[in-house]
Design an enzyme around this catalytic site. Structure first.
Site, PDB file in Angstrom:
ATOM      1  N   HIS A  98      55.402  34.463  33.976  1.00 25.35           N
ATOM      2  CA  HIS A  98      55.728  33.305  34.961  1.00 25.35           C
ATOM      3  C   HIS A  98      55.543  32.319  34.254  1.00 25.35           C
ATOM      4  O   HIS A  98      54.448  32.036  33.354  1.00 25.35           O
ATOM      5  CB  HIS A  98      55.234  34.179  36.010  1.00 25.35           C
ATOM      6  CG  HIS A  98      55.162  32.218  37.333  1.00 25.35           C
ATOM      7  ND1 HIS A  98      56.596  31.996  38.205  1.00 25.35           N
ATOM      8  CD2 HIS A  98      54.298  31.865  37.645  1.00 25.35           C
ATOM      9  CE1 HIS A  98      55.973  31.160  38.564  1.00 25.35           C
ATOM     10  NE2 HIS A  98      54.879  31.092  38.694  1.00 25.35           N
ATOM     11  N   CYS A 168      61.633  31.901  37.560  1.00 22.26           N
ATOM     12  CA  CYS A 168      60.540  31.002  37.425  1.00 22.26           C
ATOM     13  C   CYS A 168      61.001  30.370  36.404  1.00 22.26           C
ATOM     14  O   CYS A 168      61.179  28.808  36.448  1.00 22.26           O
ATOM     15  CB  CYS A 168      59.577  31.390  37.462  1.00 22.26           C
ATOM     16  SG  CYS A 168      58.942  32.614  36.278  1.00 22.26           S
TER      17      CYS A 168
END
Length: 228
Positions: A98, A168
Site C-alpha cells: 500500500h 492505491c
C-alpha cells in the site's frame, strides 16, 4: 571648390556608430560596433533558465519554492507475504504494498472510500516500512488541492476502486508523475500482474476482486478545505 575657400571640418566618429540608411547594408565598422547575441542552446538567450516543464525565468525573477515529495510504502501483510508466497504462489513476493504520497506536510492516499488525507504516518498502519524520495515539485498547495478535487470527481471516486486494476498504487503513480514527472517503483505497480500470473492467484481472483482496502485513520478529501 573656389580658390581660397576653406573646406568644412568633418567630425570623426570614434566610439559611437551611425546607423545605416534604411535598406543599406551595415558596413564592417558598424557590424563590429554592435554586439550580436544569439539564443543559447534550447532557444533562450543567455541568462534565462528553463525549469523542466516550466517557462523561462530571468535572473531577476524569484525562483518558485520547491516542495519535497515522498512515497510511503507499507506492507499490508506485515511480513507474511515474504514467508508464505513461495508456498502459496510458487514465487517470492516481498510484500503486499500500500502506498501514499507525502507532499505539503500531509499524506494522501486512495482506497474504497475515495481519496483521503492525514498527517504523515497518521493512519492505523503506523509508520511506513520504507520511504522513497521522489524529488521536489514546484506545484503549490492550492493547485495541488484543486488537482486532487478533479481526481476525486473523476478517476478516483470510491466506487472506482479495484484491488488489482485501480488501487492505491495506481493513485500514487498518477500523482507522483503530476508532481515530479517520475513514476513510483515498478516492483509496486507490477505486483497485481505477478499475483495473477500464478494458478493460485487466478483461482483466488473472484474473491480478491471483492476485497476493498481503506486504511483507517484518514480523512476523506473534500473540495473546500482539503479534508472533511
Amino acid at each position: 571648390m573656389r580658390r581660397g575657400s576653406v573646406a568644412p571640418s568633418v567630425p570623426s566618429v570614434t566610439s559611437r556608430s551611425v546607423p545605416p540608411r534604411p535598406g543599406a547594408a551595415a558596413g564592417p565598422a558598424l557590424r563590429a560596433a554592435i554586439p550580436l547575441r544569439f539564443p543559447a542552446a534550447g532557444g533562450c538567450l543567455p541568462g534565462l533558465r528553463v525549469p523542466p516543464g516550466g517557462r523561462a525565468r530571468t535572473p531577476m525573477e524569484e525562483p518558485l519554492a520547491l516542495h519535497p515529495v515522498k512515497l510511503y510504502v507499507y506492507d499490508l501483510s506485515k511480513g507474511m507475504a515474504r514467508r508464505l508466497s513461495p508456498l502459496m504462489l510458487g514465487k517470492q513476493l516481498d510484500g503486499i504494498w500500500h502506498t501514499s504520497i507525502i507532499v505539503h506536510k500531509d499524506e494522501f492516499f486512495y482506497g474504497s472510500g475515495g481519496i483521503s488525507s492525514c498527517a504523515p504516518g497518521g493512519t492505523l498502519l503506523g509508520p511506513p516500512d520504507s520511504v522513497v524520495d521522489l524529488g521536489n515539485t514546484e506545484v503549490t498547495e492550492e493547485i495541488f488541492l484543486e488537482y486532487l478535487s478533479s481526481l476525486g470527481e473523476s478517476m478516483f471516486r470510491g466506487e472506482s476502486y479495484n484491488l488489482f486494476e485501480h488501487n492505491c498504487n495506481t493513485f500514487s503513480n498518477e500523482v507522483a508523475q503530476f508532481l515530479t514527472g517520475r513514476k513510483i517503483p515498478s516492483y509496486i505497480t507490477d505486483l497485481p500482474s505477478e499475483v495473477l500470473a500464478t494458478p493460485f492467484g487466478q483461482a483466488l481472483r473472484p474473491l480478491l476482486d471483492s476485497i476493498q482496502i481503506q486504511p483507517p485513520g484518514g480523512n476523506t478529501f473534500s473540495r473546500h478545505n482539503g479534508q472533511s
